[in-house]
Scaffold this motif. Structure first.
Motif, short mmCIF file in Angstrom:
data_model
loop_
_atom_site.label_atom_id
_atom_site.label_comp_id
_atom_site.label_asym_id
_atom_site.label_seq_id
_atom_site.Cartn_x
_atom_site.Cartn_y
_atom_site.Cartn_z
N ILE A 13 33.29 20.27 12.31
CA ILE A 13 33.21 21.67 11.87
C ILE A 13 33.01 21.70 10.37
N SER A 14 32.10 22.53 9.91
CA SER A 14 31.86 22.67 8.47
C SER A 14 31.35 24.08 8.18
N GLY A 15 31.38 24.45 6.92
CA GLY A 15 30.85 25.74 6.48
C GLY A 15 31.66 26.92 6.98
N VAL A 16 32.98 26.78 7.05
CA VAL A 16 33.82 27.89 7.53
C VAL A 16 33.90 28.98 6.46
N LYS A 17 33.77 30.24 6.90
CA LYS A 17 33.79 31.37 5.97
C LYS A 17 34.44 32.57 6.64
N ILE A 18 35.25 33.34 5.85
CA ILE A 18 35.86 34.59 6.32
C ILE A 18 35.15 35.76 5.64
N THR A 19 34.73 36.71 6.45
CA THR A 19 34.20 37.96 5.89
C THR A 19 35.22 39.06 6.14
N GLY A 20 35.42 39.93 5.12
CA GLY A 20 36.41 40.99 5.22
C GLY A 20 35.96 42.22 4.45
N PRO A 21 36.83 43.20 4.34
CA PRO A 21 36.46 44.45 3.65
C PRO A 21 36.07 44.18 2.21
N THR A 22 35.05 44.92 1.77
CA THR A 22 34.62 44.82 0.37
C THR A 22 35.03 46.04 -0.43
N GLU A 23 35.44 47.13 0.28
CA GLU A 23 35.82 48.37 -0.43
C GLU A 23 37.27 48.27 -0.86
N VAL A 24 37.68 49.20 -1.71
CA VAL A 24 39.07 49.28 -2.15
C VAL A 24 39.91 49.79 -1.00
N LEU A 25 41.04 49.11 -0.76
CA LEU A 25 41.90 49.45 0.36
C LEU A 25 43.15 50.16 -0.13
N PHE A 26 43.58 51.16 0.65
CA PHE A 26 44.78 51.91 0.30
C PHE A 26 45.75 51.90 1.47
N ALA A 27 47.00 51.65 1.16
CA ALA A 27 48.03 51.65 2.20
C ALA A 27 48.12 53.03 2.82
N GLY A 28 48.19 53.03 4.17
CA GLY A 28 48.31 54.28 4.89
C GLY A 28 47.02 55.04 5.03
N ASN A 29 45.92 54.47 4.54
CA ASN A 29 44.67 55.23 4.56
C ASN A 29 43.47 54.36 4.91
N SER A 30 43.65 53.01 4.99
CA SER A 30 42.52 52.10 5.23
C SER A 30 42.83 51.17 6.40
N THR A 31 41.74 50.61 6.95
CA THR A 31 41.84 49.56 7.97
C THR A 31 41.07 48.34 7.46
N ALA A 32 41.33 47.18 8.11
CA ALA A 32 40.64 45.95 7.68
C ALA A 32 40.18 45.17 8.91
N ASN A 33 38.98 44.59 8.80
CA ASN A 33 38.41 43.77 9.86
C ASN A 33 38.03 42.42 9.24
N LEU A 34 38.65 41.30 9.72
CA LEU A 34 38.38 39.95 9.20
C LEU A 34 37.70 39.14 10.29
N THR A 35 36.61 38.43 9.93
CA THR A 35 35.87 37.61 10.89
C THR A 35 35.70 36.20 10.32
N CYS A 36 35.98 35.18 11.15
CA CYS A 36 35.91 33.77 10.73
C CYS A 36 34.78 33.08 11.50
N GLN A 37 33.89 32.36 10.76
CA GLN A 37 32.78 31.68 11.39
C GLN A 37 32.53 30.35 10.70
N ALA A 38 31.92 29.38 11.46
CA ALA A 38 31.52 28.08 10.91
C ALA A 38 30.02 27.92 11.06
N THR A 39 29.39 27.25 10.10
CA THR A 39 27.94 27.06 10.16
C THR A 39 27.57 25.88 11.05
N ALA A 40 28.51 24.94 11.31
CA ALA A 40 28.20 23.77 12.14
C ALA A 40 29.48 23.30 12.83
N GLY A 41 29.28 22.61 13.96
CA GLY A 41 30.40 22.02 14.66
C GLY A 41 30.81 22.80 15.89
N THR A 42 31.52 22.10 16.76
CA THR A 42 32.04 22.70 17.98
C THR A 42 33.49 23.09 17.76
#
Length: 573
Positions: A353-382
């Motif tokens: 496995i190589s090239g692991v990266k997490i993508t997440g929110p890029t906007e400013v987040l506020f408690a009680g007013n925002s949500t977050a979505n995190l995604t993890c992916q690898a460029t190679a490997g099983t």
């Protein structure tokens, strides 16, 4: 050996006649024509039996060994010769000849020994030079004294041929272990030879079964039935010897081909999965002479790999390894024509496995007013397993934290201040683990501000008031004194020396520039004269004083009662 001394039994006249005839012969006055060969031999034999009987050792024990072509001296046991004649004779077992006779007129030597014989007149020693093979035999000595007394003795001489030309010859130029019967023949020149065999310095001992030994007069044969590789490691030596000489052969070695023995593959138990493009390899080995050749097989299918080392690069070049499969090697000996196989090893090749990266929110987040979505992916490997961590601890699923897409993504609904922190995704398979991190910032606050500090101080005491409020980003602070703005913009409000004028109300305001929120709190401070705030006795000290007074009072009362009992009271009567 025989030694004796004797005198004839037929009287003095016979002795004198014999001596006279012998003197004439030795002195040359009796011509050879006057005595034929038979008469001469009869005369010599007669001296073996004529004489007065008296025991005396003349010759030492025999036999005497000597080397062909060299010299030898037959010694006697007499210190000083008192004999008129010293006669040495030789017998080859068939007939007896005179060797030499030493008398008053000098040394008379038989023609056969001419130039090769001397007799020591003092002790009777017979020296023979340039020995010949026919010089072997029994030598007898006759010592004749002036009074006719004779002493005789006999000793055997063995003329030995020098030991030489010790040579080992095998019955074959090379052998196959367990299959071949090797016969080593050792030949040598010499007399009365004895043979011994050694492997290096260790004697070779025949067991009469697999290793046998046969010795003849001039040769010895050593046989190895079903020869082993250790039998002829050598060098092998054959030694020929007699009583006087020892000669060793040149070192001998015979190649014994063997193997292949047990074939092994290393590592014998590789991991179930091998990292692709790594330096992993399989090594096939066995003991074999000559060295074995190797062939590799994948699931009984021959591969194009002939080296003892099978690299992962070759496996991948064959397009193998993507599925679990077995590998084995076969070793072959070109001389013994034997083939042996190794146990199979099983594994699969897996990409790391190589090239692991997490993508997440890029906007400013506020408690009680925002949500977050995190995604993890690898460029190679099983990827086999996925793990999410927050601040180094497992991120647990809840009503707000939801995993989806086979745990590749996580959704956090309605962010809270507690959601601030570092999120890490770890992707794993049997060959490696790789990961990536994401820093989540959730803005909130400030929460209720709090001022910590003294509520009353004395004049000239230092004053420190500290304002704090939970906030992301960190809050900024402003202070008011009795409702009037100050220049203090830090969390701490510090006065080095308190004055009466510092008495009043202090107001702290915490502000968050991102959320646009603020929080205010007040704190009352009183400045008093020096000593006004000195503390009195503590409750413990007061309690101690009370207890001490009560104890003293009790002791005084007790003393009064004691004194009254000791003083007598006068009766009124």
């Amino acid at each position: 050996m025989k030694n004796k001394r004797s005198r004839p039994s037929n009287g003095r006249n016979v002795e004198q006649q014999v001596l006279q005839q012998f003197r004439l012969f030795v002195l040359g006055r009796l011509e050879p024509s006057g005595m034929d060969l038979f008469a001469l031999k009869s005369l010599l034999l007669l001296f073996l039996f004529v004489g007065r009987c008296a025991a005396q050792d003349v010759l030492p024990p025999g036999p005497v060994d000597a080397i062909l072509g060299r010299n030898v001296t037959l010694k006697t046991l007499i210190d000083k010769s008192e004999y008129s004649f010293i006669i040495w004779n030789h017998s080859d077992g068939k007939e007896q000849d005179n060797v030499a006779t030493l008398g008053p007129s000098g040394l008379k030597v038989n023609e056969r020994f001419e130039g090769r014989v001397s007799i020591n007149a003092t002790n009777g020693y017979l020296s023979l030079f340039s020995l010949k093979s026919e010089d072997s035999g029994d030598y007898s000595i006759n010592l004749i004294a002036a009074d006719g007394t004779t002493s005789t003795g006999e000793i055997k001489l063995q003329v030995l041929e020098p030991v030489s030309d010790v040579l080992i010859k095998p019955n074959m130029p090379e052998a196959i272990e367990h299959n071949s019967t090797v016969v080593l023949n050792c030949s040598a020149k010499g007399s009365f030879l004895k043979f011994t065999w050694t492997n290096g310095t260790m004697p070779i001992v025949a067991d009469g079964k697999r290793v046998t030994l046969k010795t003849e007069e001039a040769s010895s044969s050593l046989t190895f039935a079903g020869v082993l590789r250790t039998d002829l490691v050598g060098p092998i030596y054959c030694t020929a010897a007699n009583a006087l000489e020892t000669e060793k052969s040149a070192p001998f070695n015979l190649t014994v081909y063997y193997g292949p023995d047990e074939v092994t593959v290393s590592p014998a138990k590789p991991p179930q999965y091998i990292r692709a493009k790594s330096d992993f390899n399989l090594t096939c080995s066995t003991r074999s002479s000559p060295p074995a050749t190797f062939q590799w097989y994948h699931k009984e299918t021959l591969m194009e790999a002939m080296d003892p080392v099978l690299t992962l690069q070759i496996i991948e070049k064959h397009g193998l390894g993507k599925e679990m499969g077995s590998y084995m090697c076969k070793a072959k000996n070109a001389k013994t024509e034997r083939v042996a196989s190794s146990p199979a090893v099983t594994f699969a090749v897996m990409e790391a496995i190589s090239g692991v990266k997490i993508t997440g929110p890029t906007e400013v987040l506020f408690a009680g007013n925002s949500t977050a979505n995190l995604t993890c992916q690898a460029t190679a490997g099983t990827v086999k397993t996925k793990t999410w961590l927050k601040d180094g601890k497992p991120l647990m699923a809840s009503t707000r934290v939801v995993y989806y897409n086979n745990m590749s993504s996580v959704f956090i609904n309605m962010l809270q201040k507690e959601d601030n922190g570092e999120y890490k995704c770890q992707l794993s398979n049997p060959v490696n683990t790789d990961g990536a991190s994401y820093k989540m910032v959730v803005n909130y606050g400030p929460e209720q501000a709090v001022v910590r500090g003294e509520e009353a101080v004395e004049v000239n005491d230092p004053i420190k008031l500290t304002c704090a409020a939970m906030s992301v980003p960190a809050a900024t602070y402003t202070w008011k004194f009795n409702g009037t703005e100050t220049k203090i913009t830090t969390a701490d409000y510090i006065i080095e020396k308190a004055a009466y004028k510092n008495t009043g109300t202090y107001t702290c305001q915490a502000s968050n520039s991102v959320t646009g929120k603020s929080s205010t709190t007040t704190h009352n401070l009183s400045v008093k004269e020096e000593g006004a705030l000195d503390e009195g006795l503590s409750d413990g000290a007061i309690a101690g004083i009370v207890i001490a007074v009560l104890v003293a009072l009790g002791a005084a009362i007790g003393l009064i009662f004691y004194c009254r009992q000791k003083v007598p009271v006068e009766s009124p009567y």
